[in-house]
Write a protein that holds these residues in place. Structure first.
Motif, short mmCIF file in Angstrom:
data_model
loop_
_atom_site.label_atom_id
_atom_site.label_comp_id
_atom_site.label_asym_id
_atom_site.label_seq_id
_atom_site.Cartn_x
_atom_site.Cartn_y
_atom_site.Cartn_z
N TYR A 23 40.38 6.38 -6.20
CA TYR A 23 39.78 6.47 -4.87
C TYR A 23 38.35 6.99 -4.96
O TYR A 23 37.44 6.43 -4.33
CB TYR A 23 40.62 7.40 -4.00
CG TYR A 23 40.13 7.50 -2.57
CD1 TYR A 23 40.45 6.51 -1.64
CD2 TYR A 23 39.34 8.57 -2.15
CE1 TYR A 23 40.00 6.59 -0.33
CE2 TYR A 23 38.89 8.65 -0.84
CZ TYR A 23 39.22 7.67 0.06
OH TYR A 23 38.77 7.74 1.37
N LEU A 24 38.14 8.06 -5.70
CA LEU A 24 36.81 8.66 -5.78
C LEU A 24 35.82 7.72 -6.45
O LEU A 24 34.67 7.61 -6.02
CB LEU A 24 36.87 9.99 -6.54
CG LEU A 24 35.60 10.83 -6.53
CD1 LEU A 24 35.12 11.09 -5.11
CD2 LEU A 24 35.82 12.15 -7.27
N GLU A 25 36.26 7.01 -7.48
CA GLU A 25 35.37 6.04 -8.13
C GLU A 25 34.98 4.92 -7.18
O GLU A 25 33.83 4.47 -7.16
CB GLU A 25 36.05 5.47 -9.38
CG GLU A 25 36.17 6.47 -10.53
CD GLU A 25 36.91 5.89 -11.71
OE1 GLU A 25 37.26 4.68 -11.66
OE2 GLU A 25 37.14 6.63 -12.68
N ASN A 26 35.95 4.46 -6.38
CA ASN A 26 35.66 3.44 -5.38
C ASN A 26 34.68 3.94 -4.33
O ASN A 26 33.76 3.24 -3.93
CB ASN A 26 36.95 2.99 -4.69
CG ASN A 26 37.70 1.94 -5.47
OD1 ASN A 26 37.56 0.75 -5.23
ND2 ASN A 26 38.50 2.37 -6.43
N SER A 41 40.65 -7.71 5.14
CA SER A 41 39.79 -8.88 5.32
C SER A 41 39.42 -9.56 4.01
O SER A 41 38.70 -10.56 4.01
CB SER A 41 38.51 -8.49 6.08
OG SER A 41 37.78 -7.52 5.37
N SER A 42 39.90 -9.05 2.88
CA SER A 42 39.48 -9.60 1.59
C SER A 42 39.94 -11.04 1.39
O SER A 42 39.32 -11.81 0.64
CB SER A 42 40.01 -8.72 0.44
OG SER A 42 41.42 -8.65 0.47
N ALA A 43 41.02 -11.43 2.07
CA ALA A 43 41.52 -12.80 1.94
C ALA A 43 40.55 -13.81 2.54
O ALA A 43 40.67 -15.02 2.30
CB ALA A 43 42.88 -12.93 2.61
N LEU A 44 39.58 -13.34 3.31
CA LEU A 44 38.61 -14.22 3.95
C LEU A 44 37.40 -14.52 3.06
O LEU A 44 36.47 -15.20 3.49
CB LEU A 44 38.12 -13.57 5.26
CG LEU A 44 39.20 -13.20 6.27
CD1 LEU A 44 38.60 -12.34 7.38
CD2 LEU A 44 39.82 -14.45 6.86
N TYR A 45 37.43 -14.02 1.83
CA TYR A 45 36.26 -14.09 0.97
C TYR A 45 35.71 -15.51 0.81
O TYR A 45 34.50 -15.75 0.96
CB TYR A 45 36.59 -13.51 -0.41
CG TYR A 45 35.42 -13.52 -1.37
CD1 TYR A 45 34.48 -12.48 -1.35
CD2 TYR A 45 35.24 -14.56 -2.28
CE1 TYR A 45 33.40 -12.49 -2.22
CE2 TYR A 45 34.17 -14.58 -3.14
CZ TYR A 45 33.25 -13.54 -3.11
OH TYR A 45 32.18 -13.56 -3.97
N ASP A 89 33.12 -7.92 -1.59
CA ASP A 89 34.43 -7.34 -1.28
C ASP A 89 34.47 -5.91 -1.82
O ASP A 89 34.44 -5.69 -3.03
CB ASP A 89 35.52 -8.19 -1.93
CG ASP A 89 36.92 -7.70 -1.61
OD1 ASP A 89 37.06 -6.67 -0.91
OD2 ASP A 89 37.90 -8.34 -2.06
N LEU A 90 34.55 -4.94 -0.93
CA LEU A 90 34.56 -3.53 -1.32
C LEU A 90 35.97 -2.94 -1.24
O LEU A 90 36.14 -1.76 -0.97
CB LEU A 90 33.60 -2.72 -0.44
CG LEU A 90 32.13 -3.13 -0.47
CD1 LEU A 90 31.28 -2.15 0.32
CD2 LEU A 90 31.62 -3.25 -1.91
N SER A 91 36.98 -3.75 -1.49
CA SER A 91 38.37 -3.28 -1.43
C SER A 91 38.63 -2.17 -2.45
O SER A 91 37.98 -2.10 -3.50
CB SER A 91 39.34 -4.43 -1.72
OG SER A 91 39.27 -5.42 -0.72
#
Length: 240
Positions: free
Chosen positions: A63-66, A41-45, A56-58
């Motif tokens: 991975y762990l840092e995110n 859904s990030s393209a909808l920003y 945007d939490l992409s």
């Protein structure tokens, strides 16, 4: 909504559209204070930012840092900082436990099965997009040793044959059933696709080391606390 998250669905939840096409009119009618998006859904920003502040939490990088970044942010937004910190600590310990299990497990190959065809998953390289990061999770987040140094080069891309499984002969096969994740009607299960004479000759089959990963967690909604715990449990199957 994944089955394991159904209990968290609010009574007044509304249909906001799809991951790729938001129902902008319906979202605007709800007058949100904050819109959270990520991944598909990030393209909808841009469109959503016109309605309300949008975050945007992409997945980007580790991975762990995110996971820690996103959980911490949401904890602050919801006034649940302590709960977020505790949840992150728990899954961090779980990931470390899973990595300890894979450290002595030999080589592995991440494999996606869809429409009866096989695709090899490769570690995410520097600057990899979200799709590459997702495919590389079994190696990058959980420490599985790739069966060949450069899987993408060895496969000339992604699609592979059953013979490739025998030629590379990983100790473990880590399988994502994409059709099960997307609800493809009439699709053959990954376990049925891999039940053939060639696969039966592999070390992974002989040693009962073909691990079928939760398809929803690994393909659709990776990145959250509960999903990560499911992924940890999947990897720890080899320690049973």
């Amino acid at each position: 909504m994944p089955d394991y998250l159904q209990e968290h669905l609010a009574d007044d939840a509304f249909n906001a559209g799809t991951l790729f096409e938001a129902d902008v009119i319906e979202i605007e009618s709800q007058q949100p204070d904050l819109i959270v998006i990520g991944g598909r859904s990030s393209a909808l920003y841009e469109d959503l930012s016109e309605i309300a502040p949008t975050v945007d939490l992409s997945l980007r990088g580790s991975y762990l840092e995110n996971l820690e970044r996103n959980a911490t942010f949401l904890g602050e937004v919801l006034g649940a900082e302590e709960e977020a910190a505790a949840a992150v600590a728990e899954v961090t310990d779980g990931i470390e436990e899973a990595r300890a299990a894979t450290a002595d497990a030999g080589t592995g190959l991440g494999l996606m099965v869809s429409g009866g065809e096989l695709s090899a998953l490769a570690p995410a390289g520097n600057g990899s997009d979200a799709r590459g990061a997702r495919g590389g999770l079994i190696y990058d987040a959980f420490g599985v040793e790739p069966v060949v140094e450069d899987i993408e080069a060895a496969t000339h891309g992604e699609p592979v044959s059953f013979e490739f499984l025998l030629e590379t002969n990983p100790d473990h096969l880590w399988v994502v059933d994409r059709d099960a994740a997307t609800g493809e009607e009439g699709a053959q299960a990954a376990s049925a696709v891999l039940d053939n004479e060639i696969v039966r000759k592999t070390t992974a089959y002989a040693n009962d080391q073909i691990v079928y990963l939760d398809p929803t967690a690994w393909y659709i909604v990776f990145g959250g606390i509960e999903t990560t715990q499911i992924m940890i449990d999947d990897v720890l199957q080899i320690a049973d």
